[in-house]
Each structure stands twice: as structure tokens, then as C-alpha cells.
Design a protein around this motif. Sequence first.
Motif, PDB file in Angstrom:
ATOM      1  N   ASN A 110      55.977  91.948   7.645  1.00 21.73           N
ATOM      2  CA  ASN A 110      54.522  92.018   7.826  1.00 21.73           C
ATOM      3  C   ASN A 110      54.128  92.714   9.123  1.00 21.73           C
ATOM      4  O   ASN A 110      52.933  92.977   9.342  1.00 21.73           O
ATOM      5  CB  ASN A 110      53.921  90.614   7.811  1.00 21.73           C
ATOM      6  CG  ASN A 110      54.021  89.962   6.449  1.00 21.73           C
ATOM      7  OD1 ASN A 110      54.034  90.647   5.423  1.00 21.73           O
ATOM      8  ND2 ASN A 110      54.099  88.631   6.429  1.00 21.73           N
ATOM      9  N   TYR A 111      55.113  92.970   9.977  1.00 24.37           N
ATOM     10  CA  TYR A 111      54.818  93.526  11.293  1.00 24.37           C
ATOM     11  C   TYR A 111      55.323  94.954  11.486  1.00 24.37           C
ATOM     12  O   TYR A 111      54.906  95.641  12.415  1.00 24.37           O
ATOM     13  CB  TYR A 111      55.424  92.646  12.391  1.00 24.37           C
ATOM     14  CG  TYR A 111      54.931  91.223  12.365  1.00 24.37           C
ATOM     15  CD1 TYR A 111      53.705  90.884  12.911  1.00 24.37           C
ATOM     16  CD2 TYR A 111      55.687  90.210  11.772  1.00 24.37           C
ATOM     17  CE1 TYR A 111      53.243  89.574  12.895  1.00 24.37           C
ATOM     18  CE2 TYR A 111      55.244  88.901  11.738  1.00 24.37           C
ATOM     19  CZ  TYR A 111      54.015  88.585  12.298  1.00 24.37           C
ATOM     20  OH  TYR A 111      53.565  87.291  12.268  1.00 24.37           O
ATOM     21  N   VAL A 112      56.240  95.396  10.653  1.00 20.82           N
ATOM     22  CA  VAL A 112      56.847  96.727  10.811  1.00 20.82           C
ATOM     23  C   VAL A 112      56.680  97.510   9.514  1.00 20.82           C
ATOM     24  O   VAL A 112      57.150  97.091   8.462  1.00 20.82           O
ATOM     25  CB  VAL A 112      58.348  96.630  11.168  1.00 20.82           C
ATOM     26  CG1 VAL A 112      58.934  98.031  11.337  1.00 20.82           C
ATOM     27  CG2 VAL A 112      58.550  95.808  12.442  1.00 20.82           C
ATOM     28  N   ASN A 113      56.009  98.662   9.617  1.00 19.21           N
ATOM     29  CA  ASN A 113      55.824  99.552   8.474  1.00 19.21           C
ATOM     30  C   ASN A 113      56.645 100.823   8.655  1.00 19.21           C
ATOM     31  O   ASN A 113      56.584 101.461   9.715  1.00 19.21           O
ATOM     32  CB  ASN A 113      54.355  99.942   8.315  1.00 19.21           C
ATOM     33  CG  ASN A 113      53.502  98.833   7.753  1.00 19.21           C
ATOM     34  OD1 ASN A 113      53.991  97.739   7.486  1.00 19.21           O
ATOM     35  ND2 ASN A 113      52.221  99.090   7.576  1.00 19.21           N
ATOM     36  N   PHE A 114      57.387 101.207   7.631  1.00 18.41           N
ATOM     37  CA  PHE A 114      58.142 102.459   7.645  1.00 18.41           C
ATOM     38  C   PHE A 114      57.325 103.523   6.910  1.00 18.41           C
ATOM     39  O   PHE A 114      57.086 103.409   5.704  1.00 18.41           O
ATOM     40  CB  PHE A 114      59.499 102.275   6.968  1.00 18.41           C
ATOM     41  CG  PHE A 114      60.439 101.378   7.717  1.00 18.41           C
ATOM     42  CD1 PHE A 114      61.391 101.912   8.576  1.00 18.41           C
ATOM     43  CD2 PHE A 114      60.372  99.993   7.580  1.00 18.41           C
ATOM     44  CE1 PHE A 114      62.264 101.094   9.274  1.00 18.41           C
ATOM     45  CE2 PHE A 114      61.233  99.161   8.276  1.00 18.41           C
ATOM     46  CZ  PHE A 114      62.175  99.716   9.133  1.00 18.41           C
ATOM     47  N   LEU A 115      56.913 104.557   7.628  1.00 24.71           N
ATOM     48  CA  LEU A 115      56.015 105.556   7.043  1.00 24.71           C
ATOM     49  C   LEU A 115      56.728 106.820   6.587  1.00 24.71           C
ATOM     50  O   LEU A 115      56.109 107.676   5.960  1.00 24.71           O
ATOM     51  CB  LEU A 115      54.915 105.932   8.052  1.00 24.71           C
ATOM     52  CG  LEU A 115      54.028 104.783   8.553  1.00 24.71           C
ATOM     53  CD1 LEU A 115      52.861 105.349   9.355  1.00 24.71           C
ATOM     54  CD2 LEU A 115      53.520 103.925   7.409  1.00 24.71           C
ATOM     55  N   GLY A 116      58.018 106.978   6.928  1.00 17.20           N
ATOM     56  CA  GLY A 116      58.740 108.172   6.525  1.00 17.20           C
ATOM     57  C   GLY A 116      58.252 109.407   7.261  1.00 17.20           C
ATOM     58  O   GLY A 116      57.561 109.318   8.286  1.00 17.20           O
TER      59      GLY A 116
END
Length: 386
Positions: free
Chosen positions: A270-276
Amino acid sequence: MRKVLILSTIASVIEQFNRNNMIILKNLNYDITILANFKFGNTTSDKQTEQFFNELIAQKIKVIDIPIPRKLKPLLLLRSYFIIKRLIKSENYSLIHCHTPIASMLIRINYLFKTVNNRGKIIYTAHGFHFYKGAPIINWFLYYPVEKLLSRYTDCLITINREDYKRAKKSFKEIKSIFHINGVGVDTKIYFPISSEDEKIDYRKQYGYSEKEFIIISVAEINNNKNQILMVEAVKHLVGKRKNILVLLVGKGPEKEMIELIVKQYSLGNYVNFLGYRNDICRLLQISDLFVSCSRREGLPVSVIEAMAVGLPIIATDIRGNRDLIKNGSNGFLVPYNDPILLSEKMEKIINSKEIRMEFANQNIKDVKKYSEEIINVRMKNIFQI
């Protein structure tokens, strides 16, 4: 028309660091050939690399795709060496501009072995020597002797940080001209601070982010050197104190799956997003509150300069290159690349103090002026004309 060869191990280095150089060279009436690996190892997406290839062809720039490896793989190195050898024997290049250690070695080793007689002026842009203060001993054994030996076949060396410049001036006296240039420059017409808090909130809504979230962003290839594990470890310590943080990891790379697994193990989904890989870096920076660079090694990181131009406070690791850009306590914080607890503490300090955020942001907007494309382009034009 005079001919110039621009070569690099991977095509993404040409795309990211030589677009302006190609424009300058075209205006100086050079016929340009690009030589690089377009197939694998690039930091951009496959689609982006293909688009860049087609763009070069459309501009009537000659493109040679060869399998230069990023690491020391003998068979691929030998194959690439013979391709380069045949090319420079058949073409009368008046200028050769090389990037990355392996590609630069392959071009200059031809003159060491005297397999090629005709030689144009060789310019080598070092985006960060692999031997540096604190580097592994193996780096000094492998890379320093090669650069020392081949320096006599280098007419001009461009360094992009003060540490490399001082070392080159001291150790590579065979090189006729050594310059220190502040990287490739940042386009301040593209990278600039957002005009208001309301605009920032509107842009966040477009991305599905809340105005209440404190967004921390990092832009880098996901690999061991860029050290995203440091960020994840720091966030693990931080979420116990702050629940409103959101980390955007922008980039692709060989360690993405491993980092994703660690994020899952730490229950940080919920705290880390991988955007590529993304083409909207500027907008992502503009909606963020803090930029963090976790690298173990850098030359002069473009991503940090872009974050400065947007007016973000910055936390970066205390390494060569980052130290050129960040003055600890003035426009950001410097932390060791192996201390997640200290990183989390500095992140919390910035989160808790709007005054510090504004102080760092305003200083970065002032400091970034000397890294503008306009200044760098003038210097590069002068070097090409020497």
C-alpha cells in the motif's frame, strides 16, 4: 561533408545523453553515424528503443546495431571489436565521440594494436569512472590500467563530476584536453516548478493520488547499483510513524521482481508503487513532495538535476556525483548508501517540516541554473570545434 561516429554500449545512452549533441553536430555540417546495442541492456523500454531507432533513420542518420555487451563477455566483445574495426577502416571519420567504458575501449584499442591507420579526433565522455574513492578493489585492477593505457589514444576527455576531473588531470596527463562539464543539461522549458498547490492537487487527481498523501519519488533503473532496496528498508522503518506516505519507484530493470517480492514480504504494497518505464517524468516529479536517490555509484545523475529543476527537496546518497549536486543541509540531505534508518530519519524530518521543504526547494531552483541545456550546449559546441 565531415563524418562523425557516436558510439556507446547501449542505445539508451545515445538517446538520453546525445540528442543535443546530434543537433549541434548536424549544425556543424557533420554526417552522423550512431553505433550501439539496440537489442538488449537498454534502460528504456523496448518500444522506446525501437521508436528512437526509427527516429534516427527518419533523420537520415546512419545506425549500426551491434551486440556490444554491458559486461565483459569475451565472444560478444570480440565480435563487436571486429565490426568496429571494419567500420573505422572503411570510413574516414574526422571525429569519434565515444561513451561508456566498454565501447570506448573497443574503439581506442584499434589504435593501440595499430590495426587502423586513419584516426580522427577521439572525444571520450566518461559518465562516471568505475574506479573512484571507495570503489571495490577489483574495479581499480580491471578498469584503471585500461583507461591509463588507452588515454594516449584520447584527444579529449569530458568528465561530468569534480572527483573524476581531478583524478583525470592527475593521472591521465597523456590526454591533450580534459574538461569538466555539468552533465548533459536539463531543459528548463520542460522541467520547472508547478505554479500552485491547487494545480498540484488537480494533477494528483488525474493520477488517482490524494492530496493528503506525502509522495516520495525515485527515478532510476531498478538494479543493484541504483540500490532501491535502501528505499524499501527505509520505508519499512518509516511507516510505523507515518501512514500517509506513498513511494513511486519509476523505472525498469533486472531487480524489479526481487524488489517487488521484498515489498510484499514487508507488507508495504500500500506504500510502494512500481510505475515501470515512463514518459511523463516531469509531471510525476511535479506531483511529488520529495525526491530520493539511493545509488551506490553515479557520474552526475540526470534524475537528481531534473528533480532540482522542478523544485523538489532531495535526499541522496553521499557519493561522487551526488555530492556535486547536493550540499548537505542546504538543498537536501546526504546519507550513506547502506543506512536505511538514517534515510528514514531524514525522510521523516522533511515530511514534518514545511519550512525545510521550502528552503531546499528554493535553493534547488537557484542551483539548477548552471546545469541548463543552454550552458552545456555552448560548451559542447566549443569542444567539437577545437
